[in-house]
Motif scaffolding. Structure first.
Motif, mmCIF file in Angstrom:
data_model
loop_
_atom_site.group_PDB
_atom_site.id
_atom_site.type_symbol
_atom_site.label_atom_id
_atom_site.label_comp_id
_atom_site.label_asym_id
_atom_site.label_seq_id
_atom_site.Cartn_x
_atom_site.Cartn_y
_atom_site.Cartn_z
ATOM 1 N N PRO A 147 0.829 -1.209 0.000
ATOM 2 C CA PRO A 147 0.000 0.000 0.000
ATOM 3 C C PRO A 147 0.862 1.257 0.000
ATOM 4 N N MET A 148 0.321 2.324 -0.587
ATOM 5 C CA MET A 148 1.079 3.575 -0.664
ATOM 6 C C MET A 148 0.124 4.758 -0.763
ATOM 7 N N ILE A 149 0.653 5.925 -0.384
ATOM 8 C CA ILE A 149 -0.045 7.195 -0.576
ATOM 9 C C ILE A 149 0.581 7.889 -1.782
ATOM 10 N N LEU A 150 -0.246 8.283 -2.741
ATOM 11 C CA LEU A 150 0.198 9.152 -3.829
ATOM 12 C C LEU A 150 -0.227 10.565 -3.463
ATOM 13 N N CYS A 151 0.760 11.442 -3.304
ATOM 14 C CA CYS A 151 0.474 12.770 -2.743
ATOM 15 C C CYS A 151 0.531 13.889 -3.767
ATOM 16 N N GLY A 152 0.728 13.547 -5.068
ATOM 17 C CA GLY A 152 0.841 14.595 -6.066
ATOM 18 C C GLY A 152 2.121 15.386 -5.891
ATOM 19 N N ARG A 180 -5.577 13.722 -16.416
ATOM 20 C CA ARG A 180 -5.402 14.077 -15.011
ATOM 21 C C ARG A 180 -6.281 13.247 -14.094
ATOM 22 N N ARG A 181 -5.702 12.900 -12.948
ATOM 23 C CA ARG A 181 -6.451 12.234 -11.892
ATOM 24 C C ARG A 181 -7.233 13.265 -11.071
ATOM 25 N N LEU A 182 -8.165 12.771 -10.291
ATOM 26 C CA LEU A 182 -8.956 13.652 -9.433
ATOM 27 C C LEU A 182 -8.066 14.448 -8.489
ATOM 28 N N ILE A 183 -7.009 13.842 -7.946
ATOM 29 C CA ILE A 183 -6.165 14.570 -6.991
ATOM 30 C C ILE A 183 -5.376 15.695 -7.660
ATOM 31 N N PHE A 188 -7.004 21.265 -6.013
ATOM 32 C CA PHE A 188 -5.996 20.440 -5.358
ATOM 33 C C PHE A 188 -4.600 20.657 -5.938
ATOM 34 N N ALA A 189 -4.530 21.075 -7.188
ATOM 35 C CA ALA A 189 -3.236 21.257 -7.850
ATOM 36 C C ALA A 189 -2.839 22.715 -7.998
ATOM 37 N N ASP A 190 -3.718 23.641 -7.664
ATOM 38 C CA ASP A 190 -3.435 25.069 -7.799
ATOM 39 C C ASP A 190 -2.270 25.445 -6.878
ATOM 40 N N PRO A 191 -1.149 25.931 -7.424
ATOM 41 C CA PRO A 191 0.000 26.262 -6.570
ATOM 42 C C PRO A 191 -0.333 27.301 -5.503
ATOM 43 N N ALA A 195 -6.453 23.691 -0.792
ATOM 44 C CA ALA A 195 -7.069 22.364 -0.727
ATOM 45 C C ALA A 195 -6.013 21.291 -0.984
ATOM 46 N N ALA A 196 -6.047 20.239 -0.179
ATOM 47 C CA ALA A 196 -5.055 19.160 -0.279
ATOM 48 C C ALA A 196 -5.752 17.863 -0.659
ATOM 49 N N ALA A 197 -5.045 17.043 -1.438
ATOM 50 C CA ALA A 197 -5.613 15.766 -1.870
ATOM 51 C C ALA A 197 -4.547 14.690 -1.870
ATOM 52 N N VAL A 198 -4.941 13.500 -1.457
ATOM 53 C CA VAL A 198 -4.076 12.324 -1.554
ATOM 54 C C VAL A 198 -4.893 11.163 -2.106
ATOM 55 N N LEU A 199 -4.206 10.272 -2.775
ATOM 56 C CA LEU A 199 -4.787 9.025 -3.277
ATOM 57 C C LEU A 199 -4.083 7.895 -2.541
ATOM 58 N N VAL A 200 -4.847 6.987 -1.957
ATOM 59 C CA VAL A 200 -4.246 5.841 -1.280
ATOM 60 C C VAL A 200 -4.532 4.576 -2.076
ATOM 61 N N GLU A 201 -3.459 3.931 -2.507
ATOM 62 C CA GLU A 201 -3.534 2.599 -3.104
ATOM 63 C C GLU A 201 -3.459 1.619 -1.947
ATOM 64 N N CYS A 202 -4.593 0.970 -1.650
ATOM 65 C CA CYS A 202 -4.737 0.253 -0.380
ATOM 66 C C CYS A 202 -4.241 -1.187 -0.415
ATOM 67 N N GLY A 203 -3.834 -1.681 -1.592
ATOM 68 C CA GLY A 203 -3.384 -3.057 -1.711
ATOM 69 C C GLY A 203 -3.998 -3.714 -2.925
#
Length: 322
Positions: A147-152, A180-183, A188-191, A195-203
């Motif tokens: 599992p991992m967190i994708l944090c952009g 582009r992904r939702l995150i 979420f991507a505006d410098p 707003a913060a976003a993460v994607l978790v790949e849970c396994g």
């Protein structure tokens, strides 16, 4: 190409019918307001219809009566049309109906003239995402990668991942060539945004422990935002959280995204994910006749695809920080 074995599905997909009406006016969207000041957090699941762990986690949070102690929590089951098509005999077929719902998140696509079942649903859900202060997007993987967190690429996504504390792998990457992904959407991507976003790949998609990781990720996300009181969690949720202590985190930055140019992309050895290839120039795959080699020593293999199609990400390459 390594053969793909049809997996045995050891879990039963959650019946999401009880959550259709919700309370937001939009099917499968439920808002829980504490009545106290705090952020608007959104937990999202099943952008891909065959990634069933996120639906299991959200269903369990709702059944056990989880409510935020502060702020407002919105729970979204996204690509429900694809989810309802899930067939354990053909578990990859329901990833989407018309197109990948996690490659649509640019203004030109969302505001453009074309349509699809996924685009119609994305447009319907867009206001909820754009009003969120923080987003957790739950996913799972075809392979056996940890599992991992994708944090952009925004520092605030990385900081949210750090505060969550788990999963242990945190990957900063810029996404996919296919869209582009939702995150990576708007706020979420505006410098200059907040707003913060993460994607978790849970396994792996269909393992019971993947749903447990999705549930833990939800709780850690809300605790990181100070929206829950740990000592007031429903007992089953508190027990699950206690059984999943945070491991040491390892941060990886992606430098190369390998996109398949041919229909004959093949890895030179089996890869599950997060392997570290020690020597620069090691050939890890062939894209047709073209070799794909590691660009530096100690190169991390991130989410190698089990099924590689033209124009899609085959693997991401990154380096360990620190």
């Amino acid at each position: 190409m390594f053969p793909i074995v049809s997996p045995v599905i050891p879990v039963t997909p959650t019946d999401i019918a009880p959550y259709r009406r919700g309370n937001s006016g939009i099917d499968y969207v439920t808002a829980l307001d504490s009545g106290r000041p705090g952020p608007h957090a959104l937990i999202n699941a099943i952008l891909h219809g065959n990634e069933i762990a996120g639906a299991a986690a959200i269903g369990r949070l709702l059944r056990l009566g989880l409510r935020p102690a502060r702020g407002r929590l919105t729970l979204v089951l996204a690509n429900t049309a694809a989810y309802h098509r899930f067939d354990p005999a053909h578990p990859y077929a329901s990833r989407f109906l018309d197109e990948d719902m996690n490659r649509l998140w640019t203004g030109s696509v969302l505001d453009g003239p074309r349509t699809s079942q996924e685009l119609r649903r994305a447009r319907q859900l867009r206001p909820f995402y754009e009003s969120a202060d923080a987003l957790l997007d739950l996913h799972s993987m075809g392979g056996e990668s940890p599992p991992m967190i994708l944090c952009g690429m925004q520092p605030r996504g990385r900081e949210l991942a750090r505060r969550m504390g788990a999963p242990g792998w945190v990957v900063a990457d810029a996404g996919h060539a296919a869209g582009r992904r939702l995150i990576e959407h708007g706020p979420f991507a505006d410098p200059g945004g907040t707003a913060a976003a993460v994607l978790v790949e849970c396994g792996q998609h269909w393992r019971p422990e993947t749903a447990a990781m999705a549930e833990t990720a939800c709780l850690r996300f809300l605790l990181a935002l100070d929206m829950l009181d740990r000592d007031r969690l429903p007992e089953p949720l508190a027990a699950g959280l206690a059984a999943s202590p945070a491991p040491p985190q390892r941060f990886v930055t992606v430098t190369h995204t390998v996109t398949a140019a041919t229909g004959r992309f093949a890895f030179t050895q089996p890869l599950a994910g997060m392997e570290v290839v020690p020597v620069r120039g090691t050939v890890i795959a062939y894209d047709g006749a073209e070799p794909v080699a590691t660009p530096y020593d100690a190169c991390v293999m991130i989410m190698p695809a089990r099924r590689v199609h033209v124009g899609q990400t085959a693997v991401r390459l990154g380096y360990l920080e620190g």
